[in-house]
Design a protein around this motif. Sequence first.
Motif, mmCIF file in Angstrom:
data_model
loop_
_atom_site.group_PDB
_atom_site.id
_atom_site.type_symbol
_atom_site.label_atom_id
_atom_site.label_comp_id
_atom_site.label_asym_id
_atom_site.label_seq_id
_atom_site.Cartn_x
_atom_site.Cartn_y
_atom_site.Cartn_z
ATOM 1 N N CYS A 21 11.406 1.884 -10.187
ATOM 2 C CA CYS A 21 10.573 1.607 -9.010
ATOM 3 C C CYS A 21 9.233 2.343 -9.107
ATOM 4 C CB CYS A 21 11.304 2.002 -7.730
ATOM 5 S SG CYS A 21 12.709 0.939 -7.351
ATOM 6 N N LEU A 22 9.278 3.600 -9.544
ATOM 7 C CA LEU A 22 8.027 4.360 -9.704
ATOM 8 C C LEU A 22 7.130 3.764 -10.786
ATOM 9 C CD1 LEU A 22 9.324 8.029 -9.356
ATOM 10 C CD2 LEU A 22 7.877 6.757 -7.737
ATOM 11 N N TYR A 53 5.581 0.698 -9.335
ATOM 12 C CA TYR A 53 4.596 1.093 -8.333
ATOM 13 C C TYR A 53 3.298 1.580 -8.991
ATOM 14 C CZ TYR A 53 2.402 3.764 -4.584
ATOM 15 O OH TYR A 53 1.516 4.262 -3.677
ATOM 16 N N TYR A 83 1.262 -1.220 -10.637
ATOM 17 C CA TYR A 83 0.431 -1.982 -9.699
ATOM 18 C C TYR A 83 -0.745 -1.179 -9.167
ATOM 19 C CZ TYR A 83 3.521 -5.947 -9.857
ATOM 20 O OH TYR A 83 4.237 -7.024 -10.291
ATOM 21 N N LEU A 84 -0.561 0.122 -8.985
ATOM 22 C CA LEU A 84 -1.681 0.955 -8.546
ATOM 23 C C LEU A 84 -2.795 1.024 -9.593
ATOM 24 C CD1 LEU A 84 -0.159 4.115 -6.823
ATOM 25 C CD2 LEU A 84 -1.452 2.280 -5.762
ATOM 26 N N GLU A 117 -3.683 -3.049 -11.092
ATOM 27 C CA GLU A 117 -3.628 -4.137 -10.116
ATOM 28 C C GLU A 117 -4.655 -5.228 -10.414
ATOM 29 O OE1 GLU A 117 -3.823 -4.633 -5.289
ATOM 30 O OE2 GLU A 117 -4.380 -2.744 -6.200
#
Length: 166
Positions: A25-26, A29, A32-33, A36
Amino acid sequence: MSNQNYQITLKNHLTFLWPCIIANCLIIYFYYLIFEKSEINLLIILLFLSIFIVNILPVLLIHIQYFLTNRNMLFKIDSLNKKIEYSQNGIIKKLDFSEINRLISFRSYGYRSWYLFEAYEYLKIITNEGDEILITCLLIPDARDRFEGLLKIRAEEKFRLLPFAK
Protein backbone atom coordinates in the motif's frame (compact mmCIF):
# COMPACT_ATOMS: atom_id res chain seq x y z
CA MET A 1 -2.85 -23.95 30.84
CA SER A 2 -2.31 -27.67 30.30
CA ASN A 3 -4.01 -28.27 26.92
CA GLN A 4 -3.23 -26.11 23.93
CA ASN A 5 -4.73 -26.68 20.49
CA TYR A 6 -3.26 -25.20 17.32
CA GLN A 7 -4.26 -24.95 13.71
CA ILE A 8 -3.70 -22.40 10.98
CA THR A 9 -6.11 -19.52 11.48
CA LEU A 10 -6.99 -16.35 9.63
CA LYS A 11 -5.36 -14.41 12.47
CA ASN A 12 -2.06 -16.23 11.88
CA HIS A 13 -2.30 -15.57 8.13
CA LEU A 14 -2.88 -11.86 8.68
CA THR A 15 -0.18 -11.58 11.35
CA PHE A 16 2.45 -12.64 8.85
CA LEU A 17 0.97 -11.04 5.73
CA TRP A 18 0.19 -7.67 7.35
CA PRO A 19 3.68 -6.16 6.81
CA CYS A 20 3.55 -7.18 3.14
CA ILE A 21 0.10 -5.64 2.70
CA ILE A 22 1.17 -2.38 4.38
CA ALA A 23 4.40 -2.23 2.34
CA ASN A 24 2.50 -2.71 -0.91
CA CYS A 25 0.00 0.00 0.00
CA LEU A 26 2.84 2.41 0.83
CA ILE A 27 4.65 1.61 -2.40
CA ILE A 28 1.50 2.27 -4.43
CA TYR A 29 0.80 5.45 -2.47
CA PHE A 30 4.32 6.83 -3.00
CA TYR A 31 4.23 5.79 -6.63
CA TYR A 32 1.16 7.94 -7.20
CA LEU A 33 2.58 10.83 -5.19
CA ILE A 34 5.87 10.89 -7.03
CA PHE A 35 4.91 9.78 -10.51
CA GLU A 36 1.30 10.93 -10.71
CA LYS A 37 1.81 13.15 -13.74
CA SER A 38 4.77 11.32 -15.26
CA GLU A 39 4.78 8.71 -17.90
CA ILE A 40 5.79 5.26 -16.84
CA ASN A 41 9.35 4.69 -17.94
CA LEU A 42 11.75 1.77 -17.77
CA LEU A 43 13.44 3.02 -14.59
CA ILE A 44 10.15 3.06 -12.66
CA ILE A 45 9.25 -0.41 -13.91
CA LEU A 46 12.67 -1.76 -12.90
CA LEU A 47 12.44 -0.15 -9.48
CA PHE A 48 9.10 -1.72 -8.68
CA LEU A 49 10.08 -5.03 -10.23
CA SER A 50 13.18 -5.17 -8.01
CA ILE A 51 11.11 -4.39 -4.89
CA PHE A 52 8.69 -7.13 -5.90
CA ILE A 53 11.44 -9.72 -6.49
CA VAL A 54 13.46 -8.91 -3.37
CA ASN A 55 10.72 -8.43 -0.81
CA ILE A 56 7.22 -9.35 -1.93
CA LEU A 57 7.71 -12.51 -4.00
CA PRO A 58 9.65 -14.33 -1.23
CA VAL A 59 6.86 -13.55 1.27
CA LEU A 60 4.23 -14.97 -1.05
CA LEU A 61 6.26 -18.09 -1.85
CA ILE A 62 7.17 -18.83 1.78
CA HIS A 63 3.64 -18.11 3.00
CA ILE A 64 2.06 -20.46 0.46
CA GLN A 65 4.64 -23.16 1.17
CA TYR A 66 4.11 -22.90 4.95
CA PHE A 67 0.36 -23.04 4.46
CA LEU A 68 0.65 -26.17 2.31
CA THR A 69 2.98 -27.78 4.87
CA ASN A 70 0.63 -27.40 7.84
CA ARG A 71 -2.83 -27.14 6.27
CA ASN A 72 -5.38 -29.54 7.69
CA MET A 73 -3.11 -30.09 10.72
CA LEU A 74 -4.46 -30.02 14.22
CA PHE A 75 -1.72 -29.95 16.85
CA LYS A 76 -2.41 -30.52 20.54
CA ILE A 77 0.02 -30.06 23.39
CA ASP A 78 -0.87 -31.52 26.77
CA SER A 79 1.79 -30.02 29.02
CA LEU A 80 0.32 -31.60 32.19
CA ASN A 81 0.67 -35.17 30.86
CA LYS A 82 3.70 -34.28 28.70
CA LYS A 83 2.15 -35.50 25.47
CA ILE A 84 1.71 -34.24 21.93
CA GLU A 85 -1.02 -35.30 19.55
CA TYR A 86 -1.27 -34.16 15.98
CA SER A 87 -3.38 -35.09 13.02
CA GLN A 88 -3.03 -34.24 9.37
CA ASN A 89 -5.10 -35.58 6.49
CA GLY A 90 -6.85 -38.09 8.74
CA ILE A 91 -3.68 -39.58 10.26
CA ILE A 92 -3.40 -39.17 14.04
CA LYS A 93 -0.06 -39.52 15.83
CA LYS A 94 0.73 -39.26 19.52
CA LEU A 95 4.02 -38.92 21.36
CA ASP A 96 5.40 -38.25 24.77
CA PHE A 97 7.78 -35.37 25.36
CA SER A 98 10.44 -38.00 26.17
CA GLU A 99 10.23 -39.31 22.59
CA ILE A 100 11.51 -36.01 21.19
CA ASN A 101 15.24 -36.11 20.54
CA ARG A 102 16.03 -32.65 19.17
CA LEU A 103 14.67 -29.38 17.86
CA ILE A 104 16.00 -27.46 14.88
CA SER A 105 14.85 -23.90 14.23
CA PHE A 106 15.11 -22.50 10.69
CA ARG A 107 15.11 -18.74 10.07
CA SER A 108 16.23 -16.40 7.34
CA TYR A 109 19.56 -14.59 7.42
CA GLY A 110 17.44 -11.45 7.46
CA TYR A 111 15.92 -12.38 10.83
CA ARG A 112 15.04 -9.19 12.73
CA SER A 113 15.81 -7.00 9.75
CA TRP A 114 13.80 -4.92 7.33
CA TYR A 115 12.95 -7.77 4.94
CA LEU A 116 9.26 -8.59 4.80
CA PHE A 117 10.00 -12.31 5.11
CA GLU A 118 12.14 -12.00 8.25
CA ALA A 119 9.36 -13.15 10.59
CA TYR A 120 8.90 -16.48 8.82
CA GLU A 121 10.45 -19.44 10.58
CA TYR A 122 9.74 -23.07 11.21
CA LEU A 123 10.69 -25.70 13.75
CA LYS A 124 11.69 -29.24 12.93
CA ILE A 125 10.96 -31.70 15.74
CA ILE A 126 12.99 -34.90 15.48
CA THR A 127 11.87 -37.95 17.44
CA ASN A 128 14.07 -40.71 18.87
CA GLU A 129 13.06 -42.89 15.90
CA GLY A 130 14.16 -40.20 13.43
CA ASP A 131 10.66 -39.08 12.41
CA GLU A 132 10.35 -35.36 11.63
CA ILE A 133 7.48 -32.99 12.36
CA LEU A 134 7.52 -29.55 10.73
CA ILE A 135 5.82 -26.76 12.65
CA THR A 136 5.64 -23.51 10.69
CA CYS A 137 4.97 -20.11 12.19
CA LEU A 138 1.51 -20.18 10.57
CA LEU A 139 0.58 -23.10 12.80
CA ILE A 140 2.34 -22.06 16.03
CA PRO A 141 3.80 -18.54 15.74
CA ASP A 142 6.30 -18.90 18.60
CA ALA A 143 6.98 -22.64 18.23
CA ARG A 144 10.70 -22.52 19.03
CA ASP A 145 10.25 -20.66 22.32
CA ARG A 146 7.21 -22.71 23.28
CA PHE A 147 8.89 -26.08 22.70
CA GLU A 148 12.18 -25.07 24.28
CA GLY A 149 10.24 -24.13 27.41
CA LEU A 150 8.13 -27.29 27.46
CA LEU A 151 10.83 -29.80 26.60
CA LYS A 152 13.79 -28.08 28.26
CA ILE A 153 15.73 -28.71 25.04
CA ARG A 154 17.63 -25.91 23.33
CA ALA A 155 16.82 -25.73 19.61
CA GLU A 156 19.70 -25.80 17.18
CA GLU A 157 19.42 -22.68 15.02
CA LYS A 158 19.98 -22.79 11.27
CA PHE A 159 19.82 -19.82 8.97
CA ARG A 160 18.96 -19.75 5.27
CA LEU A 161 18.51 -17.03 2.74
CA LEU A 162 14.84 -18.02 2.52
CA PRO A 163 13.60 -20.46 5.16
CA PHE A 164 11.56 -22.83 3.00
CA ALA A 165 10.28 -25.81 4.99
CA LYS A 166 11.92 -29.09 4.01
